[in-house]
Design a protein around this motif. Structure first.
Motif, short mmCIF file in Angstrom:
data_model
loop_
_atom_site.label_atom_id
_atom_site.label_comp_id
_atom_site.label_asym_id
_atom_site.label_seq_id
_atom_site.Cartn_x
_atom_site.Cartn_y
_atom_site.Cartn_z
N VAL A 235 0.63 -1.13 0.09
CA VAL A 235 0.04 0.01 -0.23
C VAL A 235 0.85 1.26 -0.05
CG1 VAL A 235 -1.67 1.29 1.38
CG2 VAL A 235 -1.85 -1.13 0.88
N ILE A 236 1.85 1.21 0.85
CA ILE A 236 2.89 2.44 1.03
C ILE A 236 3.46 2.61 -0.52
CG2 ILE A 236 4.79 3.40 1.97
CD1 ILE A 236 3.84 1.94 4.53
N LEU A 237 3.93 1.45 -0.91
CA LEU A 237 4.63 1.67 -2.38
C LEU A 237 3.56 2.07 -3.29
CD1 LEU A 237 7.16 0.81 -4.05
CD2 LEU A 237 6.08 -1.49 -4.38
N PHE A 238 2.62 1.57 -3.23
CA PHE A 238 1.45 2.03 -4.35
C PHE A 238 1.15 3.61 -4.17
CE2 PHE A 238 -3.00 3.16 -5.02
CZ PHE A 238 -3.26 3.16 -6.55
N LEU A 239 0.92 3.96 -2.67
CA LEU A 239 0.73 5.45 -2.78
C LEU A 239 2.08 6.43 -3.18
CD1 LEU A 239 -0.97 5.35 0.77
CD2 LEU A 239 -2.01 5.75 -1.54
N ILE A 282 6.32 2.40 -13.13
CA ILE A 282 5.60 1.20 -12.96
C ILE A 282 6.14 -0.16 -12.79
CG2 ILE A 282 3.54 -0.16 -13.71
CD1 ILE A 282 2.35 2.45 -14.46
N VAL A 283 7.19 -0.40 -13.75
CA VAL A 283 7.87 -1.66 -13.89
C VAL A 283 8.85 -1.64 -12.57
CG1 VAL A 283 9.64 -2.75 -15.07
CG2 VAL A 283 7.83 -1.86 -16.43
N PHE A 284 9.39 -0.47 -12.29
CA PHE A 284 10.47 -0.57 -10.95
C PHE A 284 9.56 -0.82 -9.82
CE2 PHE A 284 12.88 2.07 -7.92
CZ PHE A 284 13.92 1.30 -7.81
N ALA A 285 8.44 -0.18 -9.76
CA ALA A 285 7.63 -0.48 -8.65
C ALA A 285 7.13 -1.96 -8.57
CB ALA A 285 6.01 0.29 -8.57
N ILE A 286 6.78 -2.59 -9.66
CA ILE A 286 6.47 -3.86 -9.64
C ILE A 286 7.61 -4.80 -9.37
CG2 ILE A 286 5.77 -5.90 -11.24
CD1 ILE A 286 4.04 -3.98 -12.88
N VAL A 287 8.83 -4.46 -9.82
CA VAL A 287 10.10 -5.30 -9.48
C VAL A 287 10.28 -5.17 -7.85
CG1 VAL A 287 12.67 -5.23 -9.50
CG2 VAL A 287 11.13 -4.94 -11.62
N ILE A 288 10.15 -4.35 -7.35
CA ILE A 288 10.16 -3.97 -5.81
C ILE A 288 9.13 -4.58 -5.24
CG2 ILE A 288 10.04 -2.17 -3.89
CD1 ILE A 288 11.57 -0.40 -5.83
#
Length: 505
Positions: A235-239, A282-288
């Motif tokens: 949730v924090i990563l999404f925000l 978005i790709v970087f966030a998905i990898v994390i």
């Protein structure tokens, strides 16, 4: 460590539990013991009181004649808290005898007929109760609608329609539906529990019926609770990712509106660049986030991910090439929406440039879709690119015989251009002699125009004026070429210009 335990089930009842030992899992051990007890129970000639115990140094065998039913180990005694192994063996013998007697009793014809009759009676009772419940809930719905619907509508009027009566009514109907479903499921559960208990083959399932329903829900609840820390991280990563994308959106929006300017970076590049940066974020966030996704470390999840990756790579080659071509064209500045262009053999106005394809409106008012990869590998002529600067040069050729002075021909062509509407006076039209053929000189008339979208109309107008001027001065246009002159000149006198059905406009 956790001890491997399994129940010995005979006639749908748990007689006792056994533990697993090395190379002999508890479930397999319990199944073998249950099969041996059932074989004895199926033979009515065998007396369960003949079951005996044979003691050894480290185990006790429960026997029927020379057949071993099971062996009791010191580990069994220790696990169940017994002091002496013989005491446990005697308790097991008593349970085995009770199980055999119950097995035989439950399978008598009288008992089975009685159970079948009870099952039919309970099934009919369930059907009657369900029909009564259906009638009752329909009556309740009608009563609620009669008593409360007007009050709800009046409440909507009093609240200045801030409260929607339809929403309140939907909530009430949902509540009654949930109550009806809950009662139905409870009745079905009670019915199944009663009916399955009647028959020895299904009695064990009846005892575990609630467990079968509750265990998955309990497992899901425990999984969700254990997943909460990872969920909070996601949730924090999404925000955070959403906030970064908003900042980037505002930044590139300012560039698009030209509130911010950078050298050698056109405002038209703002949104395509934003889309690329957005994909990267978005790709970087998905990898994390990947390690924190439930089941991401499982072999099934990895296998599905690999399978989807292979499908994507094999099935989207043309799609990816079109996407790359679309972005490449954006930064090439080949054309923009509204330009008149030629792509390969197609001429038209650019209607829309998308990520995969480009839409053109042809000269015949046809909507043409061209893949961006095709455009990237084709020669592009942009007729609108230089219109606002120096104007677009329209050019056309005529073949005139050598007997006609070239100065006269060039003057006639310039005069035809000056008579044509839509062509520019400055820069002035000019004539080039492009070829000296066997029977004629090829002249090329060049004239400037300011509107590339009307070039077809300008060409038509220019050709009309060329014919008029050459007819006026009595000069033949030798297209196509010919070898000998005809007796009559190929001219149209002025008095025949408007021969019917032609009219002066």
């Amino acid at each position: 460590s956790k001890i491997n335990v399994a129940p010995v089930i005979v006639n749908g009842e748990v007689l006792f539990e056994v533990i697993g030992i090395r190379f002999f899992p508890a479930k397999e051990r319990a199944k073998i013991i249950a099969n041996r007890i059932e074989r004895i129970a199926e033979d009515n000639s065998l007396n369960p009181n003949s079951i005996t115990i044979r003691e050894h140094e480290h185990l006790s065998d429960i026997m029927y004649g020379n057949t071993i039913i099971m062996a009791i180990l010191d580990a069994d005694t220790k696990h169940l808290g017994y002091v002496h192994r013989k005491t446990l063996a005697e308790a097991y013998v008593g349970r085995i005898r009770e199980g055999i007697e119950a097995y035989r009793l439950e399978r008598t014809s009288e008992k089975l007929e009685d159970n079948i009759i009870q099952g039919i009676v309970r099934t009919l009772a369930l059907i009657v109760i369900l029909f009564l419940m259906r009638w009752l809930f329909r009556s309740i719905d009608k009563l609620i609608e009669k008593v409360f619907k007007r009050r709800i509508e009046s409440l909507e009027v009093k609240s200045m329609r801030m409260i929607q009566s339809e929403q309140i009514w939907r909530v009430i109907r949902t509540a009654t539906t949930l109550l009806k479903v809950g009662l139905t499921l409870a009745l079905v559960y009670v019915f199944l529990n009663y009916v399955l208990t009647l028959f020895p083959m299904t009695r064990y399932v009846a005892g575990r019926l609630l467990e079968i329903v509750v265990d998955p829900l309990q497992t899901m609840a425990i999984g969700i609770i254990n997943y909460l820390p990872s969920l909070f991280f996601l949730v924090i990563l999404f925000l955070a990712s959403r906030y970064i994308l908003r900042l980037l959106h505002g930044f590139f929006d300012a560039i698009d509106r030209q509130h911010m300017r950078f050298k050698n970076f056109d405002a038209e590049w703002a949104w395509p660049t934003y889309r690329i940066v957005r994909i990267v974020v978005i790709v970087f966030a998905i990898v994390i986030a990947y390690p924190y996704i439930p089941g991401s470390s499982s072999d099934a999840f990895k296998g599905i991910s690999l399978f989807l990756g292979v499908l994507l790579s094999l099935g989207s080659t043309s799609v990816i090439s079109n996407i790359i071509a679309g972005y490449t064209m954006t930064y090439r500045n080949a054309f923009k929406v509204g330009d008149r262009v030629r792509i390969g053999d197609t001429i038209g106005d650019v209607l829309e440039v998308r990520l995969l394809v480009t839409y053109l409106n042809s000269l015949k008012n046809e909507k043409i879709v061209i893949p961006n990869s095709t455009i990237l590998n084709s020669e592009i002529t942009n007729y609108s690119n230089q219109v606002n600067a120096n104007g677009l040069i329209l050019h056309t050729q005529v073949g005139i015989g050598y007997e006609v002075p070239w100065r006269q021909v060039e003057a006639m062509l310039i005069e035809a251009a000056s008579r044509s509407s839509g062509l520019m006076e400055e820069p002035a039209p000019f004539v080039l002699q492009t070829a000296l053929t066997d029977f004629a000189v090829t002249y090329e008339l060049n004239a400037y125009c300011k509107d590339a979208t009307k070039m077809v109309q300008f060409y038509s107008e220019l050709h009309r004026r060329i014919q008029d001027v050459f007819n006026e001065y009595g000069v033949q246009i030798m297209t196509p070429n010919y070898i000998a002159d005809t007796p009559d000149q190929k001219l149209v006198p002025v008095e025949q210009w408007y021969t019917p059905p032609a009219t002066k406009s």
